[in-house]
Design a protein around this motif. Sequence first.
Motif, PDB file in Angstrom:
ATOM      1  N   MET A 153     -20.781  17.777 110.775  1.00  0.00           N
ATOM      2  CA  MET A 153     -21.537  16.831 109.937  1.00  0.00           C
ATOM      3  C   MET A 153     -22.971  16.735 110.449  1.00  0.00           C
ATOM      4  N   ALA A 154     -23.920  16.787 109.554  1.00  0.00           N
ATOM      5  CA  ALA A 154     -25.324  16.697 109.940  1.00  0.00           C
ATOM      6  C   ALA A 154     -25.589  15.371 110.631  1.00  0.00           C
ATOM      7  N   SER A 155     -26.517  15.384 111.609  1.00  0.00           N
ATOM      8  CA  SER A 155     -26.737  14.188 112.422  1.00  0.00           C
ATOM      9  C   SER A 155     -27.201  13.010 111.601  1.00  0.00           C
ATOM     10  N   GLU A 156     -28.031  13.280 110.545  1.00  0.00           N
ATOM     11  CA  GLU A 156     -28.524  12.149 109.763  1.00  0.00           C
ATOM     12  C   GLU A 156     -27.408  11.436 109.011  1.00  0.00           C
ATOM     13  N   ASN A 157     -26.310  12.120 108.756  1.00  0.00           N
ATOM     14  CA  ASN A 157     -25.204  11.485 108.042  1.00  0.00           C
ATOM     15  C   ASN A 157     -24.496  10.441 108.886  1.00  0.00           C
ATOM     16  N   VAL A 158     -24.718  10.497 110.212  1.00  0.00           N
ATOM     17  CA  VAL A 158     -24.184   9.447 111.074  1.00  0.00           C
ATOM     18  C   VAL A 158     -24.873   8.124 110.738  1.00  0.00           C
ATOM     19  N   TYR A 159     -26.127   8.216 110.347  1.00  0.00           N
ATOM     20  CA  TYR A 159     -26.945   7.036 110.138  1.00  0.00           C
ATOM     21  C   TYR A 159     -27.018   6.596 108.679  1.00  0.00           C
ATOM     22  N   VAL A 160     -26.915   7.532 107.758  1.00  0.00           N
ATOM     23  CA  VAL A 160     -27.082   7.235 106.330  1.00  0.00           C
ATOM     24  C   VAL A 160     -25.944   7.881 105.548  1.00  0.00           C
ATOM     25  N   GLU A 161     -25.232   7.066 104.793  1.00  0.00           N
ATOM     26  CA  GLU A 161     -24.125   7.581 103.982  1.00  0.00           C
ATOM     27  C   GLU A 161     -24.296   7.136 102.535  1.00  0.00           C
ATOM     28  N   HIS A 162     -24.291   8.067 101.615  1.00  0.00           N
ATOM     29  CA  HIS A 162     -24.338   7.768 100.191  1.00  0.00           C
ATOM     30  C   HIS A 162     -22.905   7.785  99.665  1.00  0.00           C
ATOM     31  N   CYS A 163     -22.486   6.703  99.026  1.00  0.00           N
ATOM     32  CA  CYS A 163     -21.094   6.606  98.591  1.00  0.00           C
ATOM     33  C   CYS A 163     -20.987   5.658  97.393  1.00  0.00           C
ATOM     34  N   LYS A 164     -19.767   5.343  97.002  1.00  0.00           N
ATOM     35  CA  LYS A 164     -19.515   4.416  95.901  1.00  0.00           C
ATOM     36  C   LYS A 164     -19.071   3.067  96.462  1.00  0.00           C
ATOM     37  N   GLY A 165     -19.510   2.004  95.795  1.00  0.00           N
ATOM     38  CA  GLY A 165     -19.134   0.665  96.207  1.00  0.00           C
ATOM     39  C   GLY A 165     -18.247  -0.004  95.176  1.00  0.00           C
ATOM     40  N   VAL A 166     -18.383  -1.317  95.061  1.00  0.00           N
ATOM     41  CA  VAL A 166     -17.591  -2.098  94.110  1.00  0.00           C
ATOM     42  C   VAL A 166     -17.843  -1.587  92.689  1.00  0.00           C
TER      43      VAL A 166
END
Length: 314
Positions: free
Chosen positions: A1-14
């Motif tokens: 996993m790329a290092s920046e993905n540790v800090y920023v995650e794009h996903c779905k919420g409510v």
Amino acid sequence: MASENVYVEHCKGVNGLDKVILREIRGCSAEVYLDGGQVTSWKNEFREQLLFLSSKATFKPPNAIRGGIQICFPQFGTIDSLEQHGFARNRLWSVDPDPPPFPANTSHRAFVDLILRHSEEEVKIWPHRYECRLRIALGPGGDLMLTSRIRNTNTDGKSFTFTFAYHTYFSVTDISEVRVEGLETLDYLDNLKNRERFTEQGDALTFESEVDKVYLSTPTKIAILDHDRKRTFVLRKDGLPDAVVWNPWDKKAKAMADFCDDEYKHMLCVTAACVEKPIILKPGEEWKGRLEISAVPSSYCSGQLDPRRIFRSN
């Protein structure tokens, strides 16, 4: 996993809405919904929630989400014919593909850049073209930082006027045990008395009934002392001379569909804003506003907290 993905995650919420989760190594986090460009969660390294979000908050665009930090533009309040607090908090923002540069000496890795531009439908109700950029960042120590840049992109040579606010809902243990420092002796407009102007008395703000006040020409630092939790929120702001303090108390809480009857006891809005003197931008001009919030554990006993120690530490 790329290092920046540790800090920023794009996903779905409510309700499947797009959101971004910011994380720092120590365990601090923040959640941002693209609908409204709104921070809905901010947690410290102990996973404690620092922002208030109503248990009845609706995640149904274009309705605003009750709690967190709402972006209020091009107005705060209901001064003009626009919807209350403007339309920015009800619009879908985009991730900014080409954000402006930020200082090279910052060590923030957990951040997201958002952008909101005018729509042709929107121009019918507010006849101006603009770019509103927003960077939300989580510092290594867990501080939450919001930086807004608003540019007039009108092509007809016209200036526009606006007000702005970071409408911030803080989570507190018991509103009757909360004090706000930094607003003593200042003038304020009381929205419960037709915006009549008064001067604050006493050495701190305490709460025993509904409050809705716009404090004018406020200092760059304001402290919110939560005695029961032995925690102090420190707000640092730039380009935002005013501060709005709001709690609906019991009667108004019961009248709000997206707010539980007793939740007023566990929240307080202290909003960094530019309200009294609207900002005027000529075509091509840009305005910048910034808010930084930190949560400081307090080692003092309830009733003996001295925010001057906090202010002297920076």
